[in-house]
Write an enzyme that holds these catalytic residues in place. Structure first.
Site, PDB file in Angstrom:
ATOM      1  N   ASP A 267       0.873  -1.158   0.000  1.00 64.67           N
ATOM      2  CA  ASP A 267       0.000   0.000   0.000  1.00 64.67           C
ATOM      3  C   ASP A 267       0.926   1.228   0.000  1.00 64.67           C
ATOM      4  O   ASP A 267       2.118   1.136   0.325  1.00 64.67           O
ATOM      5  CB  ASP A 267      -0.974   0.002   1.184  1.00 64.67           C
ATOM      6  CG  ASP A 267      -2.211   0.842   0.866  1.00 64.67           C
ATOM      7  OD1 ASP A 267      -2.126   1.720  -0.021  1.00 64.67           O
ATOM      8  OD2 ASP A 267      -3.260   0.637   1.500  1.00 64.67           O
TER       9      ASP A 267
HETATM   10  C1  BGC Z   1      -5.133   3.006  -0.234  1.00 64.87           C
HETATM   11  C2  BGC Z   1      -5.125   1.967  -1.343  1.00 64.87           C
HETATM   12  C3  BGC Z   1      -4.900   2.649  -2.663  1.00 64.87           C
HETATM   13  C4  BGC Z   1      -3.584   3.422  -2.597  1.00 64.87           C
HETATM   14  C5  BGC Z   1      -3.238   4.156  -3.879  1.00 64.87           C
HETATM   15  C6  BGC Z   1      -3.920   3.910  -0.278  1.00 64.87           C
HETATM   16  O1  BGC Z   1      -4.093   5.001   0.557  1.00 64.87           O
HETATM   17  O2  BGC Z   1      -5.209   2.350   1.012  1.00 64.87           O
HETATM   18  O3  BGC Z   1      -6.325   1.243  -1.343  1.00 64.87           O
HETATM   19  O4  BGC Z   1      -4.891   1.712  -3.702  1.00 64.87           O
HETATM   20  O5  BGC Z   1      -3.693   4.389  -1.574  1.00 64.87           O
HETATM   21  O6  BGC Z   1      -4.052   5.251  -4.073  1.00 64.87           O
END
Ligand code: BGC
Length: 733
Positions: A267
């Site tokens: 993440d």
């Molecule tokens: C989220 C993810 C997301 C990623 C990219 C993170 O803050 O938890 O689900 O895919 O950001 O935007």
């Protein structure tokens, strides 16, 4: 813009390296598409320097990971999110602010899962994959399959359900659909990201049995059945270690037990170490925050999986094999998403078919929770309808956090109600409440709403949750949103007060938006009909109006239990949500959702699996083909379903099992199969089911394996978790 590399250079390199044609042929026949290019990958890895390999292991811009120009290895291009392709970011975090990046805004995860229609899940995936392809993406960051452990989790709207089997099934359909378009899906967030409070640091303390039975199965199915190309470990810790470097989750479970061959993508900003992550953590470190707090021009090479890896491997040359393993997994996905050939199907975006599919999912995903005296569909005696509530005119696509979509359009309920019902009925509208920072009643709006109700024969109240106050995407005033949990199991802006009043003066129909419901109150009993819409996407308004008019017969089923009050949910009853800031103890173990409510006999407002139709169904005649089964055998049975009402419609036949005598405490119901069936009025169909021995097993932590105990099991078949119509007993020998 992403950097593009010439594929010709790569082909030349392949030709220059020798690998045998027969090995290649054998590889091409591999059932797992990720495993069809191992010898080419061997050759490529041999050509790469350590520095070049390391480029692949981390971000090269906000949504790309690195490539190697010299060898024609391109960057991998990723995009959010689960229910539509997000608008374009530049290479840094800022949005491009262009006009050519709108997309089909599909219903969110919770509404998709409420369809209980795997085939629709597949089609949903094909739309997403096709649009991602058209926008030149390689990986779409979805589906989200975290378990709904509390109604307060801010991201429940992106997730699917409290049940691991349903989550895994719907996710697998979605993944296969995405990947049929030559795009990779990325199942997230692995695992126990079941709250947003302190998501970046909280330590979820979970027993191995609860992990195996509740929090891992959707991921297992996404891999084994969906063949997903990538997975995103969660921000949080599980049992003391960050998910992105968690030895148990990443090595023992993901790579050994699940035999996962694809990429683990962190993440954004979720990596915390170089050595641990290199040895048993994610393959790609994404994010823009770590190396440079301003998010402007981060120095990606200084990420944990950048230059520090080169340094570490120079000190410990035997660690290079870990780098090679990661590079191998990344290249496998690159081959599978056609980075080295031109074999992707043509992508399309915002087509009529895509928008129709968005509507279809909404039509099947909206759940009719109650319908007293068949007030719905609306009848001809009604003359004037008062539509009341801010969600009648609100648009949701652009909000909620990283899953935001720049919808090409979004039809509101009021627009659709006017269009679908405006010729027949007089429609008046009053806003009733306004999203506001004070979370207060606005007296003028309330007065206007009560006046409108007084003039009407029926009130259609459209309210519930919203993602955030306008312009407060990442701020304090968020509800169904990333990075923050709800603080209350009550609809905001004192809607309860308004709903109680309205439902006392006129027959009321409530249409509720949101990733959860709210506590029981007078309005629930007073209201004649309730529709739970989740977030039904760009055509959600149309689907709502069609259900109100009767053009569409609802067939959605709840994917989570709606309890009467917050403290009825086991995590809250035990005081274990959202934890103490450091740890969150999952003391309820496997007793999550209906597993808890049904086993403890606790009353709920609306049970898991519940959803009404404008027709009625009978489930009869369960016939087991075999009453006994053994290890390598399956249990096979049929049931008949008849549409006994006056309209065509669809029923979801749900199959639960109950272990009658067990050495450990097991829930009285565990969902193990379901089928959605469309029946003309008067029609009967016979449905066949087959349950393998796995469906009857539980996780034995002492043996560290799944165990099916000899003895009797009930097979319970019904139209919801509490409406069981047929039972048969089978014996495991
Ligand atoms: C989220 C993810 C997301 C990623 C990219 C993170 O803050 O938890 O689900 O895919 O950001 O935007």
């Amino acid at each position: 813009m992403t950097k593009r590399f010439s594929p010709f250079l790569l082909i030349a390199l392949f030709l220059a390296t020798t690998f045998s044609c027969s090995t290649e042929k054998k590889e091409a026949q591999q059932t797992n598409p990720l495993m069809r290019n191992e010898s080419k990958i061997d050759s490529l890895i041999k050509l790469m320097t350590l520095e070049e390999k390391t480029k692949l292991l981390h971000a090269s811009s906000s949504f790309t990971s690195g490539g190697v120009e010299r060898l024609g290895i391109p960057e991998l291009v990723m995009s959010d999110g689960p229910h539509g392709v997000r608008m374009e970011h530049g290479r840094d975090w800022e949005f491009d602010n262009i006009t050519t990046d709108s997309a089909t805004y599909l219903p969110t995860g919770i509404t998709l899962a409420s369809t209980w229609n795997e085939k629709l899940g597949y089609k949903y995936g094909t739309v997403l994959g096709s649009e991602a392809n058209e926008r030149k993406k390689d990986i779409i960051l979805g589906p989200g399959v975290n378990i709904i452990r509390s109604p307060l989790n801010g991201r429940n709207f992106e997730y699917m359900t409290e049940d691991p089997f349903l989550a895994g099934k719907m996710a697998s359909g979605y993944i296969k659909g995405v990947q049929s378009q030559g795009i990779g899906a990325c199942v997230k967030h692995y695992t126990a990201n079941n709250q947003e409070t302190k998501r970046g640091s909280i330590n979820a303390v979970i027993s191995e049995r609860a992990l195996q039975e509740i929090y891992l199965p959707a991921f297992r199915r996404a891999i084994k059945e969906g063949n997903v190309y990538s997975i995103m470990p969660a921000y949080n810790k599980v049992n003391g270690q960050y998910c992105s470097e968690n030895k148990y989750l990443m090595e023992d479970v993901l790579r050994k037990e699940f035999n996962f061959k694809g990429i683990a993508i962190s993440d954004w900003g979720a990596v915390h170490s170089t050595k641990e992550t290199l040895l048993h953590g994610v393959d790609i470190e994404m994010g823009t925050e770590l190396a440079n707090k301003t998010r402007k021009n981060p120095n990606y090479d200084e990420f944990f999986l950048g230059n520090p890896v080169v340094k570490l491997v120079k000190e410990h040359p035997d660690y290079e094999k870990f780098v090679d393993e990661k590079v191998r997994r990344i290249l496998r996905v690159m081959f599978a998403v056609h980075k080295f050939d031109n074999n992707r199907p043509e992508g399309e975006r915002n087509t009529k078919e895509h928008h129709e599919l968005a509507r279809k999912v909404a039509e099947e995903g909206i759940v009719l929770l109650k319908n007293e005296n068949n007030i719905l569909p609306l009848n001809d005696d009604i003359k004037t309808i008062a539509v009341i509530g801010d969600n009648a005119t609100a648009r949701h696509a652009i909000n909620g956090g990283s899953s935001q979509v720049k919808a090409q359009y979004e039809i509101t309920p009021l627009e659709a109600i006017k269009k679908e019902l405006g010729d027949k009925y007089k429609i008046i509208y009053a806003r009733g409440y306004e999203p506001n920072k004070e979370n207060a009643v606005i007296p003028e709006l309330e007065k206007e709403a009560l006046n409108a109700a007084a003039k009407a024969d029926v009130v259609i109240y459209v309210g519930g949750w919203l993602h955030n106050l306008p312009g407060n995407q990442w701020g304090k005033y968020r509800y169904d949103a990333e990075g923050k949990d709800k603080t209350s199991y009550e609809f905001p802006f004192k809607q309860k007060e308004l709903m109680n009043k309205l439902s006392e003066i006129k027959p009321m129909i409530a249409v509720i938006f949101g990733g959860s419901f709210a506590r029981h109150d007078k309005w629930v009993d007073n209201t004649k009909a309730i529709l739970f819409a989740g977030y039904p996407g760009m055509e959600g308004g149309t689907a709502i109006a069609e259900i109100l008019s009767g053009k569409v017969n609802p067939s959605g089923k709840l994917t989570f239990t709606i309890a009467n009050k917050l403290n009825d949910y086991p995590s809250h009853k035990l005081g274990e949500f959202p934890g103490n800031g450091k740890d969150v103890l999952y003391r309820e173990g496997i007793f999550v959702g209906y597993r808890y409510f049904d086993t403890s006999g606790k009353d709920v407002m609306f049970p898991f699996g519940h959803g009404l139709s404008y027709t009625t169904f009978d489930i009869t005649n369960i016939k087991p083909e075999n009453k006994e089964f053994s290890k390598n055998d399956t249990v096979r049975f049929t049931v008949d379903v008849t549409n006994t009402g006056e309209r065509d419609g669809a029923e979801v036949v749900q199959v639960y099992i109950y272990d009658k005598f067990s050495a450990v405490k097991r829930p009285v119901k565990e969902l193990k199969a379901f089928k959605k069936v469309f029946l003309k009025k008067g029609e009967t169909k016979t449905l066949s089911f087959e349950l393998s021995n796995d469906a009857f097993s539980y996780w034995n932590p002492l043996k560290k394996s799944w165990v099916t105990e000899p003895g009797d099991f009930d097979i319970l078949v019904g139209s919801s978790s509490t409406d069981i119509n047929q039972t048969a007993t089978v014996t495991y020998k």
